[in-house]
Motif scaffolding. Structure first.
Motif, PDB file in Angstrom:
ATOM      1  N   PHE A  28       0.855  -1.174   0.000  1.00  0.00           N
ATOM      2  CA  PHE A  28       0.000   0.000   0.000  1.00  0.00           C
ATOM      3  C   PHE A  28       0.897   1.233   0.000  1.00  0.00           C
ATOM      4  O   PHE A  28       2.085   1.138   0.331  1.00  0.00           O
ATOM      5  N   PRO A  29       0.390   2.414  -0.356  1.00  0.00           N
ATOM      6  CA  PRO A  29       1.196   3.636  -0.280  1.00  0.00           C
ATOM      7  C   PRO A  29       1.747   3.864   1.126  1.00  0.00           C
ATOM      8  O   PRO A  29       1.051   3.618   2.118  1.00  0.00           O
ATOM      9  N   LEU A  30       2.979   4.336   1.212  1.00  0.00           N
ATOM     10  CA  LEU A  30       3.573   4.651   2.509  1.00  0.00           C
ATOM     11  C   LEU A  30       3.112   6.006   3.027  1.00  0.00           C
ATOM     12  O   LEU A  30       3.098   6.243   4.235  1.00  0.00           O
ATOM     13  N   GLU A  83      -1.805   9.905   4.094  1.00  0.00           N
ATOM     14  CA  GLU A  83      -3.033  10.406   3.471  1.00  0.00           C
ATOM     15  C   GLU A  83      -3.311   9.683   2.161  1.00  0.00           C
ATOM     16  O   GLU A  83      -4.469   9.372   1.846  1.00  0.00           O
ATOM     17  N   SER A  84      -2.256   9.419   1.392  1.00  0.00           N
ATOM     18  CA  SER A  84      -2.432   8.709   0.122  1.00  0.00           C
ATOM     19  C   SER A  84      -2.901   7.280   0.358  1.00  0.00           C
ATOM     20  O   SER A  84      -3.734   6.761  -0.397  1.00  0.00           O
ATOM     21  N   ARG A  85      -2.380   6.645   1.399  1.00  0.00           N
ATOM     22  CA  ARG A  85      -2.796   5.279   1.714  1.00  0.00           C
ATOM     23  C   ARG A  85      -4.275   5.244   2.097  1.00  0.00           C
ATOM     24  O   ARG A  85      -5.034   4.381   1.631  1.00  0.00           O
ATOM     25  N   ILE A 129      -7.027   3.177  -0.096  1.00  0.00           N
ATOM     26  CA  ILE A 129      -7.810   2.085   0.474  1.00  0.00           C
ATOM     27  C   ILE A 129      -9.300   2.421   0.441  1.00  0.00           C
ATOM     28  O   ILE A 129     -10.142   1.556   0.186  1.00  0.00           O
ATOM     29  N   ARG A 130      -9.630   3.695   0.676  1.00  0.00           N
ATOM     30  CA  ARG A 130     -11.034   4.117   0.636  1.00  0.00           C
ATOM     31  C   ARG A 130     -11.635   3.865  -0.745  1.00  0.00           C
ATOM     32  O   ARG A 130     -12.826   3.589  -0.874  1.00  0.00           O
ATOM     33  N   GLN A 131     -10.796   3.931  -1.763  1.00  0.00           N
ATOM     34  CA  GLN A 131     -11.253   3.670  -3.131  1.00  0.00           C
ATOM     35  C   GLN A 131     -11.198   2.178  -3.456  1.00  0.00           C
ATOM     36  O   GLN A 131     -11.280   1.785  -4.610  1.00  0.00           O
TER      37      GLN A 131
END
Length: 336
Positions: free
Chosen positions: A110-112, A115-117, A121-123
């Protein structure tokens, strides 16, 4: 030589923790000019080696062959956090090379970037190999392997032709015999070498001052790589990362690695700098770099101010209230 305290952390005025390590600074005459702790302490380069690992492919012509942009070159040396701009550029690289993402040996991630992670994940995004923070490096080596017709499945094997070429480049720029380069396996599956931090400083000095590189094609590759790093600094690390903050200064080449290793070099001053935080932490890098630059009299106030703003030395609790401070605890020893 023993290690030394680099950073001390205080909570309510009470010393709570200390981070120890080693620092080495070399000049263009191959001399150690400043140090703290052991200037020849040996440790694994981890991701700090990525600008060197990119040289074989760049000098072989992958930039023209795949029409890579400066942002894409910067991603080849990056430890990106998979922010949106990283992900978009990685997708472009993958399409240009026409790679099967499953061929990357780095683990699905997953992104480190926090906020991007959360957004990803929300998407309902799943882990992907492309999101691993070393994926740009892997795609660069795969692009080179594909260009040369080398086997793609074994590209991370130490005996693969590209990995042997990478080892040769690190040996030449660091001025160390290949037999003295202890080998291991990095977190992403790549070969990684344990080197004296003086060797790392020497290698970065040559990246910043490529006139010190004898081979013309290697010199041109180093120039192209470092120009891209300064042109697209956020691609190299990400928002607020120490190396990205420093790379906004065109006089600096910088790259950090996991487990507390960090390298940078100053073009005008012709100095290579490396250090190792022994407990493996990277939270102290900004304070350590600022102290090093201040102690050697670095005169770019804008860069020093940028470091101060990004890494103020405040310790905050979970509610983001200031509850303590961190401060530099080392004094560089001059060897002049």
């Amino acid at each position: 030589m023993t290690d030394t305290t680099l950073i001390q952390e205080y909570r309510s005025g009470v010393l709570e923790s200390a981070h120890r390590g080693h620092i080495c600074i070399v000049n263009d005459k191959k001399q150690v000019v400043y140090s703290a702790g052991d200037p020849h302490f040996r440790t694994f380069t981890r991701s700090a080696a990525k600008p060197l690992q990119a040289i074989p492919g760049i000098r072989a012509g992958i930039v023209d062959a795949y029409d890579f942009s400066q942002e894409e070159i910067a991603l080849m040396v990056s430890s990106h956090r998979s922010e949106a701009f990283h992900r978009n550029t990685l997708e472009q690289m993958k399409e240009k090379i026409n790679l099967d993402e499953g061929g990357l040996v780095c683990a699905p991630s997953f992104p480190l970037h926090e906020e991007s992670r959360t957004e990803y994940i929300r998407q309902q995004g799943d882990k992907r190999r492309l999101l691993h923070n070393c994926s740009g490096k892997h795609m660069g080596v795969l692009a080179y392997s594909k260009l040369k017709g080398y086997d793609l499945a074994s590209y991370a094997d130490p005996n693969h032709p590209v990995q042997q070429e990478i080892k040769q480049v690190i040996s030449q720029l660091g001025e160390i015999d290949p037999s003295d380069m202890a080998a291991g396996v990095d977190g992403c599956g790549f070969p990684v070498f344990a080197l004296p931090i003086s060797t790392m400083a020497t290698g970065f000095l040559k990246l910043a001052c490529p006139d010190l590189i004898e081979d013309e094609e290697t010199r041109k590759a180093a120039e192209m790589i470092t120009a891209a790093m300064n042109r697209a600094p956020e691609m190299v690390g990400g928002t607020g990362r120490v190396d990205s903050v420093l790379l906004h200064d065109d006089n600096i080449v910088a790259k950090g690695g996991f487990q507390g290793v960090f390298c940078l070099a100053l073009r005008k001053e012709r100095l290579g700098i490396s250090f190792k935080v022994l407990d493996g932490s990277d939270e102290e890098w900004g304070l350590i770099v600022k102290s090093i630059l201040t102690q050697i009299g670095y005169d770019n106030e804008e860069t020093l101010q940028r470091l101060t703003e990004q890494f103020p030395g405040e310790i905050r609790n979970d509610a983001r209230n200031v509850v303590g401070k961190a401060e530099s605890a080392f004094i560089l020893e001059s060897h002049a």
